[in-house]
Design a protein around this motif. Sequence first.
Motif, PDB file in Angstrom:
ATOM      1  N   ASP A 141       3.712   7.899   6.887  1.00  0.00           N
ATOM      2  CA  ASP A 141       2.586   8.647   6.859  1.00  0.00           C
ATOM      3  C   ASP A 141       2.060   9.111   5.481  1.00  0.00           C
ATOM      4  N   GLU A 142       0.903   8.606   4.995  1.00  0.00           N
ATOM      5  CA  GLU A 142       0.370   9.121   3.850  1.00  0.00           C
ATOM      6  C   GLU A 142       0.500  10.406   3.260  1.00  0.00           C
ATOM      7  N   LYS A 143      -0.050  11.291   4.345  1.00  0.00           N
ATOM      8  CA  LYS A 143      -0.189  12.694   4.287  1.00  0.00           C
ATOM      9  C   LYS A 143       1.127  13.454   4.229  1.00  0.00           C
ATOM     10  N   LYS A 144       2.046  12.849   4.947  1.00  0.00           N
ATOM     11  CA  LYS A 144       3.560  13.404   4.873  1.00  0.00           C
ATOM     12  C   LYS A 144       4.186  13.029   3.436  1.00  0.00           C
ATOM     13  N   ILE A 145       3.934  11.819   3.114  1.00  0.00           N
ATOM     14  CA  ILE A 145       4.549  11.233   1.908  1.00  0.00           C
ATOM     15  C   ILE A 145       4.136  12.369   0.623  1.00  0.00           C
ATOM     16  N   LYS A 146       2.881  12.536   0.653  1.00  0.00           N
ATOM     17  CA  LYS A 146       2.285  13.298  -0.623  1.00  0.00           C
ATOM     18  C   LYS A 146       2.835  14.755  -0.380  1.00  0.00           C
ATOM     19  N   ALA A 147       3.009  15.245   0.933  1.00  0.00           N
ATOM     20  CA  ALA A 147       3.417  16.615   0.997  1.00  0.00           C
ATOM     21  C   ALA A 147       4.657  16.918   0.611  1.00  0.00           C
ATOM     22  N   PHE A 148       5.732  15.840   1.333  1.00  0.00           N
ATOM     23  CA  PHE A 148       7.139  15.972   0.965  1.00  0.00           C
ATOM     24  C   PHE A 148       7.231  15.915  -0.557  1.00  0.00           C
ATOM     25  N   ILE A 149       6.647  15.025  -1.241  1.00  0.00           N
ATOM     26  CA  ILE A 149       6.880  14.618  -2.675  1.00  0.00           C
ATOM     27  C   ILE A 149       6.531  16.122  -3.430  1.00  0.00           C
ATOM     28  N   LYS A 150       5.241  16.595  -3.159  1.00  0.00           N
ATOM     29  CA  LYS A 150       4.846  17.659  -3.734  1.00  0.00           C
ATOM     30  C   LYS A 150       5.681  18.842  -3.347  1.00  0.00           C
ATOM     31  N   LYS A 151       6.390  19.034  -2.279  1.00  0.00           N
ATOM     32  CA  LYS A 151       7.062  20.344  -1.828  1.00  0.00           C
ATOM     33  C   LYS A 151       8.334  20.287  -2.581  1.00  0.00           C
ATOM     34  N   VAL A 152       8.996  19.029  -2.767  1.00  0.00           N
ATOM     35  CA  VAL A 152      10.120  18.868  -3.671  1.00  0.00           C
ATOM     36  C   VAL A 152       9.872  19.220  -5.207  1.00  0.00           C
ATOM     37  N   LYS A 153       8.930  18.320  -5.609  1.00  0.00           N
ATOM     38  CA  LYS A 153       8.279  18.629  -7.135  1.00  0.00           C
ATOM     39  C   LYS A 153       8.143  20.254  -7.499  1.00  0.00           C
ATOM     40  N   LEU A 154       7.387  20.681  -6.412  1.00  0.00           N
ATOM     41  CA  LEU A 154       6.868  22.310  -7.003  1.00  0.00           C
ATOM     42  C   LEU A 154       7.706  23.323  -6.363  1.00  0.00           C
TER      43      LEU A 154
ATOM     44  N   LYS B 195       0.842  -1.208  -0.217  1.00  0.00           N
ATOM     45  CA  LYS B 195       0.027   0.011   0.110  1.00  0.00           C
ATOM     46  C   LYS B 195       0.793   1.352   0.030  1.00  0.00           C
ATOM     47  N   THR B 196       1.991   1.222   0.942  1.00  0.00           N
ATOM     48  CA  THR B 196       2.771   2.261   0.919  1.00  0.00           C
ATOM     49  C   THR B 196       3.650   2.554  -0.289  1.00  0.00           C
ATOM     50  N   ALA B 197       3.993   1.431  -0.773  1.00  0.00           N
ATOM     51  CA  ALA B 197       4.744   1.602  -2.312  1.00  0.00           C
ATOM     52  C   ALA B 197       3.978   2.143  -3.181  1.00  0.00           C
ATOM     53  N   GLN B 198       2.715   1.695  -3.494  1.00  0.00           N
ATOM     54  CA  GLN B 198       1.718   2.349  -4.624  1.00  0.00           C
ATOM     55  C   GLN B 198       1.583   3.604  -4.348  1.00  0.00           C
ATOM     56  N   LEU B 199       1.280   4.357  -2.867  1.00  0.00           N
ATOM     57  CA  LEU B 199       0.900   5.364  -2.562  1.00  0.00           C
ATOM     58  C   LEU B 199       2.188   6.409  -2.842  1.00  0.00           C
ATOM     59  N   ALA B 200       3.386   5.970  -2.593  1.00  0.00           N
ATOM     60  CA  ALA B 200       4.545   6.869  -2.953  1.00  0.00           C
ATOM     61  C   ALA B 200       4.623   6.864  -4.332  1.00  0.00           C
ATOM     62  N   VAL B 201       4.294   5.930  -5.239  1.00  0.00           N
ATOM     63  CA  VAL B 201       4.556   5.919  -6.652  1.00  0.00           C
ATOM     64  C   VAL B 201       3.553   6.987  -7.164  1.00  0.00           C
ATOM     65  N   GLU B 202       2.219   6.722  -6.804  1.00  0.00           N
ATOM     66  CA  GLU B 202       1.087   7.634  -7.251  1.00  0.00           C
ATOM     67  C   GLU B 202       1.264   9.099  -6.849  1.00  0.00           C
ATOM     68  N   ALA B 203       2.177   9.391  -5.845  1.00  0.00           N
ATOM     69  CA  ALA B 203       2.178  10.745  -5.528  1.00  0.00           C
ATOM     70  C   ALA B 203       3.406  11.344  -5.951  1.00  0.00           C
ATOM     71  N   GLY B 204       4.032  10.566  -6.831  1.00  0.00           N
ATOM     72  CA  GLY B 204       5.213  11.063  -7.680  1.00  0.00           C
ATOM     73  C   GLY B 204       6.610  10.631  -7.168  1.00  0.00           C
ATOM     74  N   ALA B 205       6.703   9.777  -6.526  1.00  0.00           N
ATOM     75  CA  ALA B 205       8.226   9.173  -6.174  1.00  0.00           C
ATOM     76  C   ALA B 205       8.941   8.573  -7.477  1.00  0.00           C
TER      77      ALA B 205
END
Length: 201
Positions: free
Chosen positions: A185-198, A12-22
């Motif tokens: 943490d799903e929210k932290k993963i998404k926020a971290f990736i978003k911050k780096v990418k944007l 679940k975490t792996a797929q979430l990370a990939v979907e979030a842009g890892a």
Amino acid sequence: MKVKICGITDLKTAQLAVEAGADAVGFVFAESKRQIDILEAKKIIKSLPESILKIGVFVNETKERLESIFEEVGLTHLQLHGDETPEFCRSLRYPVIKAIRVKSELDIAQITQYDCDYILVDSPSGKYRGGNGTTFDWELLSTQKIDNLILAGGLTLDNVLLASDIVKPLMVDVSSGVETNGIKDEKKIKAFIKKVKLGGI
């Protein structure tokens, strides 16, 4: 800038990370609270897109075991966090990421000895050889131009842009910085990736 989410232990975490842009996910086979077994890692990797880097983290393993796990699990890179020599790294048949723990300029000087696919700079060892959630002096790398650099060590949503601005890595690597009480943490993963990418937008 690319992002690696390390210490993946479940699908679940792996797929979430990939979907979030890892761009990369890391699986720890060395002793760690995030250690994963071969069968579980293999199952997760089978479900991930081919374009994602699948990185196995090891400490002072034998060449035979490294190459065996690489083949069985379906890794794309071997990340070596131990006392592996430049000669040992060159002897491996598969792409290598050599981790260098940075305490002083002497550690930075080691980097040029390794002609690996990537160099990962990390904090000095804590209880484990990585994933301890502590930073190091990023200024030690501010005058270095290393094209294949991955920055790790205590990165969080709050410090990743500052660290990246100083070090200018190709990729940032986070594990404990996207966890709550030791769990990804799903929210932290998404926020971290978003911050780096944007870039903080």
